[in-house]
Design a protein around this motif. Structure first.
Motif, mmCIF file in Angstrom:
data_model
loop_
_atom_site.group_PDB
_atom_site.id
_atom_site.type_symbol
_atom_site.label_atom_id
_atom_site.label_comp_id
_atom_site.label_asym_id
_atom_site.label_seq_id
_atom_site.Cartn_x
_atom_site.Cartn_y
_atom_site.Cartn_z
ATOM 1 N N ALA A 19 0.650 -0.957 -0.118
ATOM 2 C CA ALA A 19 -0.078 -0.346 0.046
ATOM 3 C C ALA A 19 1.431 1.162 0.146
ATOM 4 C CB ALA A 19 -0.699 0.306 1.253
ATOM 5 N N LEU A 20 1.932 1.418 0.771
ATOM 6 C CA LEU A 20 3.050 2.565 0.527
ATOM 7 C C LEU A 20 3.409 2.867 -0.489
ATOM 8 C CD1 LEU A 20 4.359 1.506 4.096
ATOM 9 C CD2 LEU A 20 2.769 3.719 3.420
ATOM 10 N N ARG A 21 4.224 1.570 -1.100
ATOM 11 C CA ARG A 21 4.376 1.853 -2.193
ATOM 12 C C ARG A 21 3.227 2.136 -3.624
ATOM 13 N NH1 ARG A 21 7.202 -4.077 -2.390
ATOM 14 N NH2 ARG A 21 9.240 -3.935 -1.527
ATOM 15 N N ALA A 22 2.269 1.588 -3.591
ATOM 16 C CA ALA A 22 1.328 2.265 -4.410
ATOM 17 C C ALA A 22 0.965 3.857 -3.814
ATOM 18 C CB ALA A 22 -0.170 1.158 -3.633
ATOM 19 N N VAL A 23 0.618 4.202 -2.815
ATOM 20 C CA VAL A 23 0.550 5.448 -2.861
ATOM 21 C C VAL A 23 2.091 6.331 -2.935
ATOM 22 C CG1 VAL A 23 0.902 7.737 -0.075
ATOM 23 C CG2 VAL A 23 -0.290 5.204 -0.305
ATOM 24 N N ALA A 24 3.353 5.660 -2.731
ATOM 25 C CA ALA A 24 4.340 5.866 -3.603
ATOM 26 C C ALA A 24 3.981 6.386 -5.333
ATOM 27 C CB ALA A 24 5.655 6.452 -3.305
ATOM 28 N N ASP A 25 4.028 5.356 -5.893
ATOM 29 C CA ASP A 25 3.521 5.672 -6.958
ATOM 30 C C ASP A 25 2.114 6.762 -7.418
ATOM 31 O OD1 ASP A 25 5.217 3.921 -7.885
ATOM 32 O OD2 ASP A 25 3.839 1.835 -8.119
ATOM 33 N N ALA A 26 1.279 6.703 -6.753
ATOM 34 C CA ALA A 26 0.685 8.184 -6.453
ATOM 35 C C ALA A 26 0.720 9.059 -7.310
ATOM 36 C CB ALA A 26 -0.793 7.352 -5.959
ATOM 37 N N GLU A 27 1.814 9.208 -6.054
ATOM 38 C CA GLU A 27 2.312 10.857 -5.746
ATOM 39 C C GLU A 27 3.268 11.026 -6.891
ATOM 40 O OE1 GLU A 27 2.312 13.815 -2.826
ATOM 41 O OE2 GLU A 27 0.097 12.510 -3.780
ATOM 42 N N ASN A 28 3.742 10.064 -7.922
ATOM 43 C CA ASN A 28 4.807 10.307 -8.940
ATOM 44 C C ASN A 28 3.626 10.186 -9.972
ATOM 45 O OD1 ASN A 28 7.314 10.416 -7.232
ATOM 46 N ND2 ASN A 28 7.075 8.076 -7.361
ATOM 47 N N GLY A 29 2.217 10.297 -9.954
ATOM 48 C CA GLY A 29 1.460 10.410 -10.592
ATOM 49 C C GLY A 29 1.051 11.462 -11.360
ATOM 50 N N ASP A 30 0.252 12.341 -12.258
ATOM 51 C CA ASP A 30 -0.759 13.073 -12.862
ATOM 52 C C ASP A 30 -2.121 13.296 -11.672
ATOM 53 O OD1 ASP A 30 1.386 12.793 -14.558
ATOM 54 O OD2 ASP A 30 -0.486 12.570 -15.927
ATOM 55 N N GLY A 31 -2.388 13.333 -10.851
ATOM 56 C CA GLY A 31 -3.500 13.727 -10.016
ATOM 57 C C GLY A 31 -3.195 14.089 -8.963
ATOM 58 N N PRO A 32 -4.168 14.813 -8.606
ATOM 59 C CA PRO A 32 -4.087 15.189 -7.533
ATOM 60 C C PRO A 32 -3.090 14.793 -5.868
ATOM 61 C CG PRO A 32 -6.240 14.624 -7.114
ATOM 62 C CD PRO A 32 -5.671 14.590 -8.437
ATOM 63 N N ALA A 33 -2.463 15.942 -5.102
ATOM 64 C CA ALA A 33 -1.378 15.211 -4.167
ATOM 65 C C ALA A 33 -2.223 14.960 -3.198
ATOM 66 C CB ALA A 33 -0.615 16.917 -3.756
ATOM 67 N N MET A 34 -1.544 14.417 -2.252
ATOM 68 C CA MET A 34 -2.071 13.005 -1.758
ATOM 69 C C MET A 34 -2.469 13.956 -0.474
ATOM 70 S SD MET A 34 -3.344 9.988 -1.291
ATOM 71 C CE MET A 34 -2.602 9.408 -2.652
ATOM 72 N N SER A 35 -3.477 14.127 -0.449
ATOM 73 C CA SER A 35 -3.844 14.784 1.500
ATOM 74 C C SER A 35 -3.515 14.367 2.228
ATOM 75 C CB SER A 35 -4.957 15.243 1.187
ATOM 76 O OG SER A 35 -5.440 15.996 0.276
ATOM 77 N N GLY A 36 -3.049 12.669 2.355
ATOM 78 C CA GLY A 36 -3.426 12.488 4.085
ATOM 79 C C GLY A 36 -3.293 10.992 3.536
ATOM 80 N N VAL A 37 -2.726 9.891 4.033
ATOM 81 C CA VAL A 37 -2.665 8.230 4.566
ATOM 82 C C VAL A 37 -2.866 7.839 5.749
ATOM 83 C CG1 VAL A 37 -1.339 6.511 4.383
ATOM 84 C CG2 VAL A 37 -0.921 9.125 2.956
ATOM 85 N N MET A 38 -3.921 6.883 6.314
ATOM 86 C CA MET A 38 -3.915 6.656 7.257
ATOM 87 C C MET A 38 -4.246 4.656 6.880
ATOM 88 S SD MET A 38 -7.093 6.785 10.483
ATOM 89 C CE MET A 38 -7.992 5.951 8.838
ATOM 90 N N ILE A 39 -3.130 4.262 7.334
ATOM 91 C CA ILE A 39 -3.207 3.034 7.925
ATOM 92 C C ILE A 39 -3.612 1.747 8.406
ATOM 93 C CG2 ILE A 39 -1.931 0.994 6.757
ATOM 94 C CD1 ILE A 39 -0.461 2.972 4.682
ATOM 95 N N ALA A 40 -3.625 1.542 9.372
ATOM 96 C CA ALA A 40 -4.543 0.879 10.493
ATOM 97 C C ALA A 40 -3.637 -0.928 10.498
ATOM 98 C CB ALA A 40 -5.703 0.529 10.509
ATOM 99 N N THR A 41 -2.534 -1.192 10.896
ATOM 100 C CA THR A 41 -1.772 -2.170 10.221
ATOM 101 C C THR A 41 -2.320 -3.624 11.292
ATOM 102 O OG1 THR A 41 0.004 -1.966 12.341
ATOM 103 C CG2 THR A 41 0.310 -1.096 9.456
ATOM 104 N N CYS A 42 -1.345 -4.392 10.625
ATOM 105 C CA CYS A 42 -1.644 -5.526 12.172
ATOM 106 C C CYS A 42 -1.040 -6.570 10.964
ATOM 107 C CB CYS A 42 -3.457 -6.257 11.556
ATOM 108 S SG CYS A 42 -3.729 -6.713 10.242
ATOM 109 N N CYS A 43 -1.284 -7.687 11.773
ATOM 110 C CA CYS A 43 -0.593 -9.214 11.512
ATOM 111 C C CYS A 43 1.437 -9.003 11.019
ATOM 112 C CB CYS A 43 -1.031 -9.850 10.192
ATOM 113 S SG CYS A 43 -2.932 -10.033 10.610
#
Length: 90
Positions: A19-43
């Motif tokens: 998921a973190l890789r996907a967010v980083a890749d999305a930030e390098n794309g043409d869409g609007p900037a990422m305003s926030g990331v919330m991840i609840a981890t487990c396992c």
């Protein structure tokens, strides 16, 4: 303007890293900037060295692949109810 927010719940093991890789890749794309990331981890015991995104950071801190494996194996001891792991039921 438009905003993007990434929200993820119950990402087992390496899914958090993916998921973190996907967010980083999305930030390098043409869409609007990422305003926030919330991840609840487990396992955490399901994490793998090969999928972990910050291996270099851990290496610099003196954590190698064997140490990583040990840390992920013991990460659930405090919450495990199996074999007297000390959780609410254990």
């Amino acid at each position: 303007g438009r905003r993007r927010v990434a929200v993820a719940k119950h990402l087992c093991g390496a899914a958090t890293d993916f998921a973190l890789r996907a967010v980083a890749d999305a930030e390098n794309g043409d869409g609007p900037a990422m305003s926030g990331v919330m991840i609840a981890t487990c396992c955490h015991h399901r994490c793998s060295w090969g999928a972990y995104v910050a291996r270099e950071f851990l290496r610099e801190a003196g954590v190698d692949e064997d140490s990583f494996r040990l840390l992920t194996a013991i990460s659930s001891w405090a919450t495990s109810t199996v074999a007297g792991g000390g959780g609410a039921g254990g």
